[in-house]
Write a protein that holds these residues in place. Sequence first.
Motif, short mmCIF file in Angstrom:
data_model
loop_
_atom_site.label_atom_id
_atom_site.label_comp_id
_atom_site.label_asym_id
_atom_site.label_seq_id
_atom_site.Cartn_x
_atom_site.Cartn_y
_atom_site.Cartn_z
N UNK A 154 -0.31 -11.70 -6.62
CA UNK A 154 0.19 -10.53 -5.90
C UNK A 154 -0.56 -9.26 -6.31
N UNK A 155 -0.96 -9.19 -7.57
CA UNK A 155 -1.67 -8.00 -8.05
C UNK A 155 -2.99 -7.80 -7.32
N UNK A 156 -3.58 -8.90 -6.86
CA UNK A 156 -4.83 -8.76 -6.10
C UNK A 156 -4.58 -8.02 -4.79
N UNK A 157 -3.40 -8.17 -4.22
CA UNK A 157 -3.05 -7.45 -3.01
C UNK A 157 -2.67 -6.01 -3.32
N UNK A 158 -1.89 -5.85 -4.38
CA UNK A 158 -1.45 -4.51 -4.76
C UNK A 158 -2.62 -3.63 -5.18
N UNK A 159 -3.66 -4.24 -5.74
CA UNK A 159 -4.84 -3.46 -6.12
C UNK A 159 -5.62 -2.98 -4.90
N UNK A 160 -5.40 -3.64 -3.75
CA UNK A 160 -6.08 -3.23 -2.52
C UNK A 160 -5.40 -2.02 -1.90
N UNK A 161 -4.08 -1.91 -2.07
CA UNK A 161 -3.32 -0.77 -1.52
C UNK A 161 -1.94 -0.76 -2.16
N UNK A 162 -1.34 0.43 -2.23
CA UNK A 162 -0.02 0.56 -2.83
C UNK A 162 1.05 0.18 -1.82
N UNK A 163 1.93 -0.78 -2.14
CA UNK A 163 2.98 -1.17 -1.20
C UNK A 163 4.07 -0.12 -1.11
N UNK A 164 4.74 -0.07 0.04
CA UNK A 164 5.90 0.82 0.20
C UNK A 164 7.20 0.05 0.04
N UNK A 165 7.12 -1.28 -0.02
CA UNK A 165 8.28 -2.12 -0.27
C UNK A 165 7.81 -3.41 -0.92
N UNK A 166 8.62 -3.94 -1.85
CA UNK A 166 8.21 -5.10 -2.64
C UNK A 166 9.44 -5.93 -2.96
N UNK A 167 9.49 -7.17 -2.44
CA UNK A 167 10.63 -8.06 -2.71
C UNK A 167 10.23 -9.24 -3.58
#
Length: 458
Positions: free
Chosen positions: A282-295
């Motif tokens: 998941x961190x590979x995705x979060x490093x691409x952009x900051x999420x506005x919601x995370x479950x």
Amino acid sequence: MSRTPDRAALERLRDELSGTLVLAGDPDYDVARLAWNLSVDQRPAAVATPADVADVQAIVRAAPDGGFGVTTQPNGHGAEGALEGVVLIRPSRFDELSVDTEARVLRAGAGVNWGRALQQLDGTGFIALAGSNPEVNVVGLALNGGHSMFSRRYGITARSIVAVELVDGEGAVRRVTDAEDPELIWALRGGGGLFGVVTAIELALYPGDQLFGGTLAFPIETATTVHSAAVELARDIPELGLDLGLARFPDLPLVPPPLRGQTVATVALVHLGDEVTGRGYADRLISAAAPIADTLTVFTIGSLAAVAAEPVDPMPTVDFGAALGSLDDAFIHDLVDAFLRGADLGLARVGVRVLGGAIAEELGSELAAIGAIEAPGLLSAGVLLMDPSIDAMAALQPLRELVETYPATGTVPSFLGRGATLADAYGPAVLARLAEVKRRVDPRDVIVGNRELPVAAV
């Protein structure tokens, strides 16, 4: 095939059954006939709720002389047409459910939905290849192919069918396995409800004592970056379940504040394994952009449906689905553009299930009508018809053009949109083989499937 039911025959059948038979014109007919998709106006000759296998046999055996066909819809998912001249079976009373951990088999009656089945699996250390919605029927999903967030690890759901119990087109009760009837079970693994009225199914279970996943939502401006990162992650981790999404949420209180009134990109992921590894993905995705919601969370198999958090109530929609020939950066860019153009016309959401992994492997595919799927992704989309001014065809047109630009052959029947037939999923050789099985087990063409087998194949 044109059918003209004999109402007197239906009334005699009603007297014979231990269960119920609601005929057109009865006070509760309009409720009994409803499809899950409320925009589908199906009008069967009657709606049956059989009490047992003997009732199913009676319905099927009465069909040829009574002038009607027989079809099955547990909940009304996948409803396609008017069903004129057809008795619609609702198998809700076939509600048995058991888990054999030693044999690694889930047994479910034809009336059992995935939500209940997954609850039964909680604490066993095993998973089944369930879909993403708890209100979808176990039998219906499996017979029509079925895609699971576990499919990149273990394959398409239909290939996990171990045994099927059904009443065939001549009213005979069959238990179908690879040993007893390899051609019929081959057809049942992806051929849908064409071959009989299924009363129970047995599915293989797989190890899965640790699960991690959820959905990340991102600003729409980051959609191409995030989705490209997700596709790259999928290439690196072929067993990871991934679903790319785009959605426009209404500005209504029922939508959580971070998403209310927003147009967003989403990535849902399911990892069969420990939290540390899953968070690394998941961190590979979060490093691409900051999420506005995370479950994202650790969860058990009984809570799988919460990962997708799909709507579970019937509603009027127009759906569209297709296989995709590419998931490269150019496609991602064009997907976002097509969605935004469609969203301005009423398109609510679009999703892309990432394929590959075990889905594309030939291992075991020779045992199923749904074989190895080479397409890298499956697209699904829906237009809600809550506003009568929405032109669903216009809203979906950008996605139709997208699919034409990135074509692929072969798909999962459960992802086909309204009006599609099995010819949209399978090639001529598979269609011809399905037709041969159909002729053998239903020579009088009593059983009606939700997906038509083209006449040329029969």
